[in-house]
Write an enzyme that holds these catalytic residues in place. Structure first.
Site, short mmCIF file in Angstrom:
data_model
loop_
_atom_site.label_atom_id
_atom_site.label_comp_id
_atom_site.label_asym_id
_atom_site.label_seq_id
_atom_site.Cartn_x
_atom_site.Cartn_y
_atom_site.Cartn_z
N CYS A 1 0.86 -1.18 0.00
CA CYS A 1 0.00 0.00 0.00
C CYS A 1 0.90 1.24 0.00
O CYS A 1 1.78 1.36 0.86
CB CYS A 1 -0.91 0.01 1.23
SG CYS A 1 -1.87 1.53 1.38
N ASP B 1 0.00 -6.03 0.60
CA ASP B 1 -1.28 -6.44 0.02
C ASP B 1 -1.07 -7.78 -0.67
O ASP B 1 -0.01 -8.01 -1.28
CB ASP B 1 -1.77 -5.41 -1.00
CG ASP B 1 -2.20 -4.10 -0.36
OD1 ASP B 1 -2.78 -4.14 0.75
OD2 ASP B 1 -1.97 -3.04 -0.96
#
Length: 145
Positions: free
Chosen positions: A43, A50
């Site tokens: 992110c 992620d």
């Protein structure tokens, strides 16, 4: 949210990633589907990892994507700060640039974060309302959505 900046929103879009090599297609009219269940990125705002599955589906014309090159390309996202939406659209754009398929769809299905599961779906050529065929061919240089 005011904490998100234009810099966050654009993060990773212009990143230089490994080249998507191709090889000459020998047959017309078939669909290639490739799943990458080990997708990771970061992110751009929080720096948190992620995770997800990227599924790529396309009908080749003259060329096919070489799978080892695709694997190395997708692994390059591992340390890249990029939002889900941008990653899926960048993958689509780069594939269209590399192989100029009849059509291509990229789907990202991301693992839950904060109780939310997110799926992103992007296609080329983009379908538009009002056209007879339901689709409009776009230049591979244009930005896929």
């Amino acid at each position: 949210m005011s904490d998100y900046t234009d810099e966050h929103a654009r993060a990773g879009i212009e990143a230089k990633l490994p080249k998507l090599d191709t090889w000459p297609n020998q047959y017309p009219g078939y669909v290639i589907t490739t799943r990458f269940p080990e997708y990771t990125s970061v992110c751009p705002k929080t720096g948190m990892p992620d995770y997800g599955t990227i599924t790529i589906q396309y009908v080749p014309r003259k060329d096919c994507i070489e799978l080892k090159a695709l694997k190395m390309y997708l692994l390059a996202y591992r340390d890249l700060g990029i939002f889900y939406e941008n990653a899926v659209n960048k993958i689509l754009h780069d594939i269209v640039e590399a192989v100029r398929p009849e059509w291509c769809v990229v789907r990202g299905e991301f693992t839950p974060r904060g109780g939310l599961t997110t799926s992103i779906f992007a296609r080329w050529p983009e379908r538009t309302r009002g056209s007879k065929s339901g689709s409009k061919a776009r230049s591979p240089r244009s930005k896929p959505r």
